[in-house]
Motif scaffolding. Sequence first.
Motif, PDB file in Angstrom:
ATOM      1  N   ILE A   1       8.615  36.816 -56.516  1.00 52.55           N
ATOM      2  CA  ILE A   1       9.296  35.706 -55.853  1.00 52.55           C
ATOM      3  C   ILE A   1      10.789  35.911 -56.089  1.00 52.55           C
ATOM      4  O   ILE A   1      11.235  36.022 -57.236  1.00 52.55           O
ATOM      5  CB  ILE A   1       8.853  34.338 -56.398  1.00 52.55           C
ATOM      6  N   ILE A   2      11.546  35.990 -55.002  1.00 47.61           N
ATOM      7  CA  ILE A   2      12.962  36.335 -55.097  1.00 47.61           C
ATOM      8  C   ILE A   2      13.812  35.272 -54.408  1.00 47.61           C
ATOM      9  O   ILE A   2      13.317  34.445 -53.650  1.00 47.61           O
ATOM     10  CB  ILE A   2      13.246  37.720 -54.484  1.00 47.61           C
ATOM     11  N   GLU A   3      15.123  35.336 -54.664  1.00 47.63           N
ATOM     12  CA  GLU A   3      16.031  34.319 -54.143  1.00 47.63           C
ATOM     13  C   GLU A   3      17.112  34.904 -53.248  1.00 47.63           C
ATOM     14  O   GLU A   3      18.156  34.280 -53.029  1.00 47.63           O
ATOM     15  CB  GLU A   3      16.653  33.554 -55.306  1.00 47.63           C
ATOM     16  N   GLY A   4      16.873  36.099 -52.744  1.00 46.91           N
ATOM     17  CA  GLY A   4      17.836  36.725 -51.846  1.00 46.91           C
ATOM     18  C   GLY A   4      17.135  37.730 -50.961  1.00 46.91           C
ATOM     19  O   GLY A   4      15.915  37.900 -51.044  1.00 46.91           O
ATOM     20  N   PRO A   5      17.872  38.423 -50.102  1.00 44.07           N
ATOM     21  CA  PRO A   5      17.258  39.429 -49.237  1.00 44.07           C
ATOM     22  C   PRO A   5      16.688  40.592 -50.036  1.00 44.07           C
ATOM     23  O   PRO A   5      17.212  40.953 -51.085  1.00 44.07           O
ATOM     24  CB  PRO A   5      18.413  39.880 -48.329  1.00 44.07           C
TER      25      PRO A   5
ATOM     26  N   GLU B   1      10.207  49.146 -47.816  1.00 41.66           N
ATOM     27  CA  GLU B   1       8.796  49.280 -48.180  1.00 41.66           C
ATOM     28  C   GLU B   1       8.169  47.971 -48.648  1.00 41.66           C
ATOM     29  O   GLU B   1       7.000  47.936 -49.005  1.00 41.66           O
ATOM     30  CB  GLU B   1       8.593  50.372 -49.228  1.00 41.66           C
ATOM     31  N   VAL B   2       8.947  46.896 -48.637  1.00 46.34           N
ATOM     32  CA  VAL B   2       8.392  45.601 -49.024  1.00 46.34           C
ATOM     33  C   VAL B   2       8.508  44.601 -47.879  1.00 46.34           C
ATOM     34  O   VAL B   2       9.306  44.772 -46.964  1.00 46.34           O
ATOM     35  CB  VAL B   2       9.098  45.028 -50.282  1.00 46.34           C
ATOM     36  N   LYS B   3       7.689  43.565 -47.965  1.00 45.96           N
ATOM     37  CA  LYS B   3       7.665  42.506 -46.963  1.00 45.96           C
ATOM     38  C   LYS B   3       7.896  41.175 -47.655  1.00 45.96           C
ATOM     39  O   LYS B   3       7.362  40.938 -48.736  1.00 45.96           O
ATOM     40  CB  LYS B   3       6.308  42.494 -46.247  1.00 45.96           C
ATOM     41  N   THR B   4       8.672  40.300 -47.044  1.00 44.61           N
ATOM     42  CA  THR B   4       8.925  38.985 -47.622  1.00 44.61           C
ATOM     43  C   THR B   4       8.316  37.882 -46.768  1.00 44.61           C
ATOM     44  O   THR B   4       8.123  38.045 -45.568  1.00 44.61           O
ATOM     45  CB  THR B   4      10.437  38.712 -47.780  1.00 44.61           C
ATOM     46  N   GLU B   5       8.021  36.756 -47.413  1.00 42.15           N
ATOM     47  CA  GLU B   5       7.479  35.583 -46.737  1.00 42.15           C
ATOM     48  C   GLU B   5       8.048  34.341 -47.408  1.00 42.15           C
ATOM     49  O   GLU B   5       8.035  34.233 -48.640  1.00 42.15           O
ATOM     50  CB  GLU B   5       5.951  35.577 -46.824  1.00 42.15           C
ATOM     51  N   ARG B   6       8.556  33.422 -46.630  1.00 43.77           N
ATOM     52  CA  ARG B   6       9.214  32.230 -47.154  1.00 43.77           C
ATOM     53  C   ARG B   6       8.273  31.409 -48.028  1.00 43.77           C
ATOM     54  O   ARG B   6       7.131  31.158 -47.669  1.00 43.77           O
ATOM     55  CB  ARG B   6       9.695  31.369 -45.989  1.00 43.77           C
ATOM     56  N   MET B   7       8.791  30.973 -49.177  1.00 44.73           N
ATOM     57  CA  MET B   7       8.053  30.080 -50.061  1.00 44.73           C
ATOM     58  C   MET B   7       8.577  28.643 -49.931  1.00 44.73           C
ATOM     59  O   MET B   7       7.838  27.714 -49.638  1.00 44.73           O
ATOM     60  CB  MET B   7       8.165  30.547 -51.508  1.00 44.73           C
TER      61      MET B   7
ATOM     62  N   ARG C   1      19.208  28.951 -48.349  1.00 44.67           N
ATOM     63  CA  ARG C   1      18.499  30.222 -48.467  1.00 44.67           C
ATOM     64  C   ARG C   1      17.024  29.928 -48.706  1.00 44.67           C
ATOM     65  O   ARG C   1      16.638  28.785 -48.950  1.00 44.67           O
ATOM     66  CB  ARG C   1      19.049  31.039 -49.627  1.00 44.67           C
ATOM     67  N   ASP C   2      16.228  30.968 -48.663  1.00 43.16           N
ATOM     68  CA  ASP C   2      14.815  30.838 -48.974  1.00 43.16           C
ATOM     69  C   ASP C   2      14.508  31.503 -50.305  1.00 43.16           C
ATOM     70  O   ASP C   2      15.023  32.586 -50.603  1.00 43.16           O
ATOM     71  CB  ASP C   2      13.952  31.508 -47.887  1.00 43.16           C
ATOM     72  N   PHE C   3      13.663  30.853 -51.097  1.00 42.28           N
ATOM     73  CA  PHE C   3      12.948  31.556 -52.145  1.00 42.28           C
ATOM     74  C   PHE C   3      11.747  32.174 -51.439  1.00 42.28           C
ATOM     75  O   PHE C   3      11.015  31.475 -50.725  1.00 42.28           O
ATOM     76  CB  PHE C   3      12.473  30.597 -53.231  1.00 42.28           C
ATOM     77  N   SER C   4      11.535  33.473 -51.616  1.00 39.86           N
ATOM     78  CA  SER C   4      10.525  34.179 -50.833  1.00 39.86           C
ATOM     79  C   SER C   4       9.576  34.986 -51.704  1.00 39.86           C
ATOM     80  O   SER C   4       9.979  35.553 -52.728  1.00 39.86           O
ATOM     81  CB  SER C   4      11.203  35.134 -49.838  1.00 39.86           C
TER      82      SER C   4
ATOM     83  N   GLY D   1       6.295  24.597 -49.500  1.00 37.33           N
ATOM     84  CA  GLY D   1       6.900  25.562 -48.593  1.00 37.33           C
ATOM     85  C   GLY D   1       6.165  25.726 -47.287  1.00 37.33           C
ATOM     86  O   GLY D   1       6.636  26.409 -46.377  1.00 37.33           O
ATOM     87  N   GLY D   2       5.004  25.130 -47.134  1.00 31.97           N
ATOM     88  CA  GLY D   2       4.281  25.272 -45.872  1.00 31.97           C
ATOM     89  C   GLY D   2       2.812  25.345 -46.124  1.00 31.97           C
ATOM     90  O   GLY D   2       2.330  25.301 -47.251  1.00 31.97           O
ATOM     91  N   ASN D   3       2.054  25.446 -45.074  1.00 34.82           N
ATOM     92  CA  ASN D   3       0.612  25.517 -45.159  1.00 34.82           C
ATOM     93  C   ASN D   3       0.148  26.955 -45.044  1.00 34.82           C
ATOM     94  O   ASN D   3       0.697  27.738 -44.304  1.00 34.82           O
ATOM     95  CB  ASN D   3      -0.026  24.682 -44.045  1.00 34.82           C
ATOM     96  N   SER D   4      -0.912  27.296 -45.776  1.00 38.22           N
ATOM     97  CA  SER D   4      -1.439  28.652 -45.695  1.00 38.22           C
ATOM     98  C   SER D   4      -2.455  28.745 -44.612  1.00 38.22           C
ATOM     99  O   SER D   4      -2.897  27.758 -44.073  1.00 38.22           O
ATOM    100  CB  SER D   4      -2.085  29.026 -47.024  1.00 38.22           C
TER     101      SER D   4
END
Length: 227
Positions: free
Chosen positions: A70-74, A79-85, A195-198, A224-227
């Motif tokens: 879980i990160i707080e920036g781009p 090789e990695v994928k991010t998704e908004r938390m 920003r997003d935590f992702s 952060g949303g529904n799964s």
Amino acid sequence: MRRGGSLAALHEEADGPLKLGASTTVAQYLLPRILGAFLKQYPQVKLSLVSGNTEQIVEAVAEKKVELGIIEGPAMRREVKTERMVQDEMVLIVSPNHVWARKGGAIEKKELAKVPLLLRERGSGSRRVVERALKKLGLPLRSLQVAMELDSTEAIISGVEAELGVGFVSLWALGKALRLGTVKVVAVKGLEMRRDFSFVRLAGAEMTGAAAAFQRFALGAAGGGNS
């Protein structure tokens, strides 16, 4: 048992080791409550957590040292994928004794160039967000008085409390300081830092077992949303 068919099935699959990584602001201010609730629901999961700045956590995911970050920036790596938390906002804080706190109201952007600024270290997601927003406002870092580079949000808050300068930090981190009145939030005209935590994981990798259960749980807990 059919995969993904019910919460009971998910619960049974969520066991064994789970290696998480989290950037420092997330690890210190957002995750503790979520992890506590998650482990109560899934006591059979053996959790390990590493923290570092955003760049370090992305590297750990890319090198398969952690399953989910879980990160707080781009992410800055292909090789990695991010998704908004969940969404976050960065705000400017000053000492209650600072002239900006005493006069109230938003300050002009040019005022930022006249004061010592406390920043996170290079590689920090928070720093990237701040740099980009200030540059968009016409304030590149070279035009500002960077007094210190610090390795945590807590260090910036402490530095501001000690009147060493002003700084930008996450709203998530300010609960205690605002309640105690040891810092004040000051608005800057024309400046907004959202920003997003992702979540971050290997691109193309399917989330299963404990990692999938944690991501679903954390999304719900953080709003952060529904799964």
